[in-house]
Design an enzyme around this catalytic site. Sequence first.
Site, PDB file in Angstrom:
ATOM      1  N   VAL A  96      46.849  29.729  42.386  1.00 53.86           N
ATOM      2  CA  VAL A  96      46.717  30.402  41.091  1.00 53.86           C
ATOM      3  C   VAL A  96      48.091  30.596  40.425  1.00 53.86           C
ATOM      4  O   VAL A  96      48.253  30.357  39.226  1.00 53.86           O
ATOM      5  CB  VAL A  96      45.982  31.757  41.241  1.00 53.86           C
ATOM      6  CG1 VAL A  96      45.820  32.435  39.892  1.00 53.86           C
ATOM      7  CG2 VAL A  96      44.624  31.559  41.895  1.00 53.86           C
TER       8      VAL A  96
ATOM      9  N   LYS B 206      40.165  40.432  43.688  1.00 53.79           N
ATOM     10  CA  LYS B 206      38.962  41.303  43.632  1.00 53.79           C
ATOM     11  C   LYS B 206      38.906  42.275  44.790  1.00 53.79           C
ATOM     12  O   LYS B 206      38.503  43.418  44.634  1.00 53.79           O
ATOM     13  CB  LYS B 206      37.676  40.472  43.578  1.00 53.79           C
ATOM     14  CG  LYS B 206      37.564  39.374  44.614  1.00 53.79           C
ATOM     15  CD  LYS B 206      37.745  38.040  43.978  1.00 53.79           C
ATOM     16  CE  LYS B 206      38.446  37.070  44.876  1.00 53.79           C
ATOM     17  NZ  LYS B 206      38.688  35.801  44.219  1.00 53.79           N
TER      18      LYS B 206
ATOM     19  N   GLY C 278      41.237  23.448  47.093  1.00 50.93           N
ATOM     20  CA  GLY C 278      41.778  24.705  46.563  1.00 50.93           C
ATOM     21  C   GLY C 278      40.714  25.656  46.037  1.00 50.93           C
ATOM     22  O   GLY C 278      41.029  26.605  45.337  1.00 50.93           O
TER      23      GLY C 278
ATOM     24  N   GLU D 250      38.884  30.495  49.705  1.00 45.30           N
ATOM     25  CA  GLU D 250      39.904  31.470  50.049  1.00 45.30           C
ATOM     26  C   GLU D 250      40.683  30.955  51.262  1.00 45.30           C
ATOM     27  O   GLU D 250      40.169  30.151  52.049  1.00 45.30           O
ATOM     28  CB  GLU D 250      39.250  32.804  50.412  1.00 45.30           C
ATOM     29  CG  GLU D 250      38.600  33.516  49.241  1.00 45.30           C
ATOM     30  CD  GLU D 250      39.613  34.107  48.267  1.00 45.30           C
ATOM     31  OE1 GLU D 250      40.718  34.457  48.683  1.00 45.30           O
ATOM     32  OE2 GLU D 250      39.291  34.188  47.070  1.00 45.30           O
TER      33      GLU D 250
ATOM     34  N   ASP E 276      33.548  37.756  49.451  1.00 41.27           N
ATOM     35  CA  ASP E 276      34.112  37.499  48.119  1.00 41.27           C
ATOM     36  C   ASP E 276      33.062  37.781  47.035  1.00 41.27           C
ATOM     37  O   ASP E 276      33.346  38.433  46.025  1.00 41.27           O
ATOM     38  CB  ASP E 276      34.569  36.031  48.069  1.00 41.27           C
ATOM     39  CG  ASP E 276      35.131  35.652  46.721  1.00 41.27           C
ATOM     40  OD1 ASP E 276      36.288  36.008  46.444  1.00 41.27           O
ATOM     41  OD2 ASP E 276      34.398  35.024  45.922  1.00 41.27           O
TER      42      ASP E 276
ATOM     43  N   LYS F 220      33.059  40.688  43.987  1.00 41.46           N
ATOM     44  CA  LYS F 220      32.886  40.377  42.560  1.00 41.46           C
ATOM     45  C   LYS F 220      31.691  41.129  41.989  1.00 41.46           C
ATOM     46  O   LYS F 220      31.718  41.598  40.846  1.00 41.46           O
ATOM     47  CB  LYS F 220      32.711  38.868  42.370  1.00 41.46           C
ATOM     48  CG  LYS F 220      33.985  38.095  42.674  1.00 41.46           C
ATOM     49  CD  LYS F 220      33.716  36.612  42.725  1.00 41.46           C
ATOM     50  CE  LYS F 220      34.993  35.840  42.990  1.00 41.46           C
ATOM     51  NZ  LYS F 220      34.737  34.435  43.300  1.00 41.46           N
TER      52      LYS F 220
HETATM   53  N1  LIG Z   1      42.190  29.981  44.315  1.00 43.00           N
HETATM   54  C1  LIG Z   1      41.303  30.315  43.403  1.00 43.00           C
HETATM   55  O1  LIG Z   1      40.581  29.475  42.850  1.00 43.00           O
HETATM   56  C2  LIG Z   1      41.152  31.768  43.000  1.00 43.00           C
HETATM   57  C3  LIG Z   1      40.259  32.101  41.973  1.00 43.00           C
HETATM   58  C4  LIG Z   1      40.148  33.446  41.571  1.00 43.00           C
HETATM   59  C5  LIG Z   1      40.902  34.414  42.213  1.00 43.00           C
HETATM   60  N2  LIG Z   1      41.741  34.050  43.239  1.00 43.00           N
HETATM   61  C6  LIG Z   1      42.535  35.106  43.865  1.00 43.00           C
HETATM   62  O2  LIG Z   1      43.902  34.872  43.530  1.00 43.00           O
HETATM   63  C7  LIG Z   1      44.755  35.323  44.579  1.00 43.00           C
HETATM   64  C8  LIG Z   1      45.661  34.178  45.020  1.00 43.00           C
HETATM   65  O3  LIG Z   1      44.865  33.099  45.479  1.00 43.00           O
HETATM   66  P1  LIG Z   1      45.532  31.677  45.737  1.00 43.00           P
HETATM   67  O4  LIG Z   1      44.367  30.772  45.979  1.00 43.00           O
HETATM   68  O5  LIG Z   1      46.513  31.322  44.689  1.00 43.00           O
HETATM   69  O6  LIG Z   1      46.293  31.931  47.124  1.00 43.00           O
HETATM   70  P2  LIG Z   1      47.365  30.962  47.820  1.00 43.00           P
HETATM   71  O7  LIG Z   1      47.294  29.586  47.286  1.00 43.00           O
HETATM   72  O8  LIG Z   1      47.180  31.156  49.300  1.00 43.00           O
HETATM   73  O9  LIG Z   1      48.784  31.562  47.387  1.00 43.00           O
HETATM   74  C9  LIG Z   1      49.169  32.821  47.790  1.00 43.00           C
HETATM   75  C10 LIG Z   1      50.581  33.075  47.280  1.00 43.00           C
HETATM   76  O10 LIG Z   1      50.895  34.445  47.528  1.00 43.00           O
HETATM   77  C11 LIG Z   1      52.205  34.525  48.076  1.00 43.00           C
HETATM   78  N3  LIG Z   1      52.284  35.776  48.836  1.00 43.00           N
HETATM   79  C12 LIG Z   1      51.505  36.192  49.867  1.00 43.00           C
HETATM   80  N4  LIG Z   1      51.870  37.430  50.258  1.00 43.00           N
HETATM   81  C13 LIG Z   1      52.894  37.801  49.458  1.00 43.00           C
HETATM   82  C14 LIG Z   1      53.677  38.969  49.337  1.00 43.00           C
HETATM   83  N5  LIG Z   1      53.483  40.019  50.160  1.00 43.00           N
HETATM   84  N6  LIG Z   1      54.654  39.019  48.393  1.00 43.00           N
HETATM   85  C15 LIG Z   1      54.847  37.959  47.550  1.00 43.00           C
HETATM   86  N7  LIG Z   1      54.114  36.821  47.590  1.00 43.00           N
HETATM   87  C16 LIG Z   1      53.158  36.753  48.539  1.00 43.00           C
HETATM   88  C17 LIG Z   1      52.347  33.264  48.894  1.00 43.00           C
HETATM   89  O11 LIG Z   1      53.726  33.001  49.091  1.00 43.00           O
HETATM   90  P3  LIG Z   1      54.214  31.676  49.859  1.00 43.00           P
HETATM   91  O12 LIG Z   1      54.037  30.569  48.862  1.00 43.00           O
HETATM   92  O13 LIG Z   1      55.627  31.945  50.177  1.00 43.00           O
HETATM   93  O14 LIG Z   1      53.315  31.552  51.059  1.00 43.00           O
HETATM   94  C18 LIG Z   1      51.667  32.248  47.977  1.00 43.00           C
HETATM   95  O15 LIG Z   1      52.576  31.759  47.008  1.00 43.00           O
HETATM   96  C19 LIG Z   1      43.806  35.853  45.680  1.00 43.00           C
HETATM   97  O16 LIG Z   1      43.634  37.234  45.490  1.00 43.00           O
HETATM   98  C20 LIG Z   1      42.495  35.149  45.372  1.00 43.00           C
HETATM   99  O17 LIG Z   1      41.368  35.902  45.814  1.00 43.00           O
HETATM  100  C21 LIG Z   1      41.885  32.769  43.631  1.00 43.00           C
END
Ligand SMILES: NC(=O)c1ccc[n+]([C@@H]2O[C@H](COP(=O)([O-])OP(=O)(O)OC[C@H]3O[C@@H](n4cnc5c(N)ncnc54)[C@H](OP(=O)(O)O)[C@@H]3O)[C@@H](O)[C@H]2O)c1
Length: 415
Positions: free
Chosen positions: A14, A95, A177, A180, A191, A195
């Site tokens: 994201v 969420k 991607g 989760e 999840d 929501k």
């Molecule tokens: N993916 C989707 O389609 C989607 C859709 C709606 C909502 N979401 C929500 O969006 C959020 C992120 O999802 P994502 O899919 O983007 O996850 P992701 O690809 O696993 O990325 C997570 C990111 O968070 C960073 N991170 C983790 N802990 C941290 C901390 N304590 N301080 C600073 N950075 C930290 C990680 O850093 P590193 O890069 O260094 O590991 C990584 O860059 C989640 O809450 C998810 O539920 C996701």
Amino acid sequence: MKKLKIGLFGFGVVGQGVYQALQRTSSLNVSIHRICVRSNKPRKAPAELFTTDREILLTDPGIDVIVEVIDDAEAAWQIARTALLNGKHVVSASKKMIVEHLGELLDLQTATGKSILYESAACASIPVIRNLEEYYDHSLLKGLRGIVNGSTNFILGKMKEEELDIRQATLEAQQLGFAESDPSLDLEGIDAVNKCCLLLAHAYGIVTHPSDILYTGIQAITPGDIAIALSKNQDIKLVAQAQKLSTGQITVFVLPQFVAKQDVLYGVRNEYNGVVITTHFADEQFFYGKGAGSLPTASAIVSDLSALCYGYKYEYKKLQRSDRNSLTNEVYLRVYLSYPDAGKVRRQEFEWLEEWHQEEGRGYLTGVIALQKLIDNRWWQRDGHSLILQPDGIIEEVVTRNLRRKSLELAGLVI
Ligand SMILES: NC(=O)c1ccc[n+]([C@@H]2O[C@H](COP(=O)([O-])OP(=O)(O)OC[C@H]3O[C@@H](n4cnc5c(N)ncnc54)[C@H](OP(=O)(O)O)[C@@H]3O)[C@@H](O)[C@H]2O)c1
């Protein structure tokens, strides 16, 4: 229109989407000032933007908005809380964090005068939260049913169309991607129920916790269940549902459901989400769009940032109304249950049974059971049982005694 400086937490699926989307949205008066991540590694953005020190972003007086898109709900809460206390608005996609702390977030917003917006946290790209918040008076809202988890929808589609098993289909969702980082959050319905709680707050002004809601995911769905759905011209979808009953109370649950071809949710495929809203005067309205993925999720975050530029905040008006809605579990559900061992099915829990098929290896039944009984005793979530709601599966009242006796006798159960 105010110019906003952003501190971005997270540069995963994201976070990178937000970075790219903002680069392509020149009309929006926002800029990314710093990005905080968990670890040092090469990134597809200028190195000087990155830090692993969250304090740099949280204490920078030049940063107006924290965009929080990390995959650690506890850290997300610390970040959101500190940001609000430090006089910054927050935009979040988490969420789980929002639902766990909604009460505290409401208090923090009142105390600080700052907002947290989270359109992307439910159904990613679909603007359903802001519409529920602003457009639908809760007394006119009969109910909503939604496919709110893109990865389980994708997985069920793969199981049906390519006959993949649930492990293979989940792996594919992760690679694309959609899932989760921890796939059990998707598969077990966690999840989706998170929501569902968000939608409930903005639809009906009800703040509740997932532990108070009946929910399960698709973890137990078998190829046999999918074959039965196909034989009836139906599909299986994981659906979050809230419905106003004739008493005025709301019943809510997240369950796999058989969805008939004429149901608008039938056509929601792959990682798409869809929410059907039923109102007193407008009948059904349908919101449809991508419920996961990098740019679709970023699109809702960009919309929240745009709204912040105009000073928008959720007013949670329905929470303050004296005729606020309340939840009830006093309904019955018409369900299908497949099982590997007939001896472990608690037939006596049902009000009545409608069908009973015993085949070699696995059997199934259909019948009516009180929702509260499904909450009180989780036998149906163990031992390989798979429970699926039937179409139009909510029954408000049952005239039990005779039907119950008759159906149990038919099933060969002496009471
Ligand atoms: N993916 C989707 O389609 C989607 C859709 C709606 C909502 N979401 C929500 O969006 C959020 C992120 O999802 P994502 O899919 O983007 O996850 P992701 O690809 O696993 O990325 C997570 C990111 O968070 C960073 N991170 C983790 N802990 C941290 C901390 N304590 N301080 C600073 N950075 C930290 C990680 O850093 P590193 O890069 O260094 O590991 C990584 O860059 C989640 O809450 C998810 O539920 C996701």
